[in-house]
Design a protein around this motif. Structure first.
Motif: not given
Length: 241
Positions: A3, A7, A29, A33, A35-36
């Motif tokens: 993980s 990120h 991912h 996610c 934020s990414c």
């Protein structure tokens, strides 16, 4: 990928330098996610962002040829993005300070409009209260006062009776006072009342006079006089109509 690697691989993904298995894994991912995903959106237009990047800090061109390895390019891209974020934060702080200044200025302007002496007053606004305006707009009847007390009244005939505006000087407090209308038959009516603070009105140290106004149901022809009296029964000023 772990993980942590996932990120931190946003820059490499945006540059298209991830190996195919890692690129596929990172694509999966991104779906989970936020934020990414948000960071990837900030890194859109990578070619334009890299166009003006020169050496940053202690970075050196590989073999002095001006070429950069993938890891260094990703690092530079992250540094560029962080610098942009700092610049945006600085702009926000400046904007917030300007907003506070404008708000503070608005509060100061509101104080001036309220009629405080010495403040600037916009065109079309009076610097005086309604009682002082009424007094200044008419012809005062001078009163006879107790020692040191002076003043006068401006009377205005209304359909409902008489409007009276009083100017009073030379009084010190603490006092409670009333303006009383006395008819030609001796009937008495309170027009208005007020308190005199210790500093007083129209005296050394407090030179501004007191202005108050009020009304009585009688017309001027039915009024003999007005009296300014304390609640203790003393007459401070008498104005004969």
């Amino acid at each position: 990928m772990t993980s942590q690697v996932e990120h931190t691989d946003v820059g490499a993904y945006a540059l298209g330098i991830l190996e195919e298995p890692d690129r596929t894994a990172f694509s999966n991912h991104l779906a989970a996610c936020p934020s990414c995903t948000a960071e990837l959106q900030e890194l859109s237009g990578v070619a334009g962002a890299l166009a003006g990047i020169g050496p940053l800090g202690d970075e050196r061109d590989d073999a002095d040829t001006g070429d950069r390895g993938p890891a260094e390019v990703v690092n530079l891209l992250r540094r560029r993005k962080a610098a942009d974020r700092r610049a945006r934060r600085g702009t926000f702080v400046i904007g917030a300070a300007a907003a506070v200044t404008l708000v503070a200025g608005g509060i100061a302007a509101g104080t001036s409009i309220s009629g405080e002496k010495g403040g600037s007053v916009p065109v079309g606004h009076s610097a005086h209260g309604p009682a002082e305006d009424a007094y200044r707009s008419g012809t005062p009847l001078a009163g006879t006062g107790a020692p040191g007390v002076t003043g006068g009244l401006v009377l205005e005939t209304k359909g409902w009776g008489t409007h009276a505006a009083l100017e009073l000087r030379g009084v010190k407090g603490p006092l409670e006072c009333e303006l009383v209308a006395v008819s030609r038959t001796g009937e008495r009516r309170v027009v208005t009342g007020w308190a005199v603070p210790e500093r007083g009105y129209g005296v050394p140290g407090s030179p501004e006079p007191l202005y108050v106004h009020g009304g009585v149901a009688w017309g001027p022809a039915g009024i003999d006089r007005f009296e300014v009296r304390t609640t203790g029964g003393d007459t401070l000023l008498t104005v004969t109509v």
